[in-house]
Design a protein around this motif. Sequence first.
Motif, PDB file in Angstrom:
ATOM      1  N   ARG A  78      -2.020  42.951  -0.630  1.00 34.75           N
ATOM      2  CA  ARG A  78      -1.552  42.125  -1.136  1.00 34.75           C
ATOM      3  C   ARG A  78      -0.579  40.869  -1.064  1.00 34.75           C
ATOM      4  NH1 ARG A  78       2.075  43.281  -7.106  1.00 34.75           N
ATOM      5  NH2 ARG A  78       1.974  40.875  -7.174  1.00 34.75           N
ATOM      6  N   LYS A 113      -1.896  39.747   3.994  1.00 34.75           N
ATOM      7  CA  LYS A 113      -3.293  39.182   3.354  1.00 34.75           C
ATOM      8  C   LYS A 113      -3.598  37.974   3.618  1.00 34.75           C
ATOM      9  CE  LYS A 113      -8.440  40.474   2.558  1.00 34.75           C
ATOM     10  NZ  LYS A 113      -9.316  41.542   1.431  1.00 34.75           N
ATOM     11  N   ARG A 114      -4.474  37.640   5.120  1.00 34.47           N
ATOM     12  CA  ARG A 114      -4.411  35.938   4.975  1.00 34.47           C
ATOM     13  C   ARG A 114      -3.211  35.351   5.095  1.00 34.47           C
ATOM     14  NH1 ARG A 114     -11.013  34.380   5.539  1.00 34.47           N
ATOM     15  NH2 ARG A 114     -11.852  36.794   6.448  1.00 34.47           N
ATOM     16  N   SER A 152      -1.527  43.191  14.494  1.00 41.25           N
ATOM     17  CA  SER A 152      -1.273  43.287  13.094  1.00 41.25           C
ATOM     18  C   SER A 152      -0.963  41.115  12.729  1.00 41.25           C
ATOM     19  CB  SER A 152      -0.335  43.549  11.992  1.00 41.25           C
ATOM     20  OG  SER A 152      -0.633  44.996  12.321  1.00 41.25           O
ATOM     21  N   LEU A 189      -5.368  42.876   8.691  1.00 40.90           N
ATOM     22  CA  LEU A 189      -4.582  42.972   8.325  1.00 40.90           C
ATOM     23  C   LEU A 189      -5.072  42.939   6.435  1.00 40.90           C
ATOM     24  CD1 LEU A 189      -1.564  43.763   8.220  1.00 40.90           C
ATOM     25  CD2 LEU A 189      -1.333  41.410   8.398  1.00 40.90           C
ATOM     26  N   GLU A 190      -4.026  43.730   5.898  1.00 39.16           N
ATOM     27  CA  GLU A 190      -4.790  44.075   4.455  1.00 39.16           C
ATOM     28  C   GLU A 190      -3.714  44.082   3.945  1.00 39.16           C
ATOM     29  OE1 GLU A 190      -8.132  44.144   2.613  1.00 39.16           O
ATOM     30  OE2 GLU A 190      -9.517  43.889   4.738  1.00 39.16           O
ATOM     31  N   GLU A 242     -13.503  37.420   4.344  1.00 41.33           N
ATOM     32  CA  GLU A 242     -12.858  37.740   3.766  1.00 41.33           C
ATOM     33  C   GLU A 242     -13.219  39.385   3.348  1.00 41.33           C
ATOM     34  OE1 GLU A 242      -9.698  36.845   0.073  1.00 41.33           O
ATOM     35  OE2 GLU A 242     -10.500  35.486   1.217  1.00 41.33           O
ATOM     36  N   ASN A 243     -14.739  39.912   2.807  1.00 40.79           N
ATOM     37  CA  ASN A 243     -15.002  40.906   2.211  1.00 40.79           C
ATOM     38  C   ASN A 243     -15.869  40.800   2.849  1.00 40.79           C
ATOM     39  OD1 ASN A 243     -16.193  43.345   0.846  1.00 40.79           O
ATOM     40  ND2 ASN A 243     -15.445  43.296  -1.052  1.00 40.79           N
TER      41      ASN A 243
END
Length: 197
Positions: A33, A36-37, A153, A30-31, A192-193
């Motif tokens: 701002r 995310k996390r 999600s 899930l992305e 994370e990336n």
Amino acid sequence: MVDETSDFFGRGKNNINPKKGKVLIAEPFLEGRYFKRSLVLLAECNEDGAIGFVLNKPINLTIDEVLINIAHFEGDVFVGGPVDINRIYFIHTIPNLIPNSIHIFDNLYWAGDFMVLKELIEQKVVRPEQVRFFAGYSGWSIGQLSEEINENSWLVSQLDVSEIMNCNNEKLWEQSLRRMGGRYKMWSNFPENPGMN
């Protein structure tokens, strides 16, 4: 016998229904701002939709740095979500002191008479572990949250009140997934990336 940890990217709901007092854990894919996390406490969840507050996104400001005319109070304000971000919301464990509090579960409440809370802060009657502030909230319209859970999600989980009131730990997302075990434990190590690996 199937080892559920062998399918790292396998999707499978944890079969816990979202309801008031439960916590949503963002899946690592899930992305965005705000989410995310993230971990989101559901303060309300019914057939009309859901309202929640992101628990693990501090903005590194205290409430007296965000609002004027309020005494200094230790503890960060958190980003509660993308809705109504210019307004402050709060959860607390002192319904006997704050009129019109709305019960979430156990001894956890949200909202109530903010003017009374300001007075309690001025009088140094309340402690940071009793009140948490959020800028904005997270909201879902009718059927939207169920749809997002079906799309994988969110995982639905539970924290106790003391964990919710003290979870300013940015590692809380990883810790919560590890606690769930199986493939969720593996997800906690997902970079994370992914492109940086």
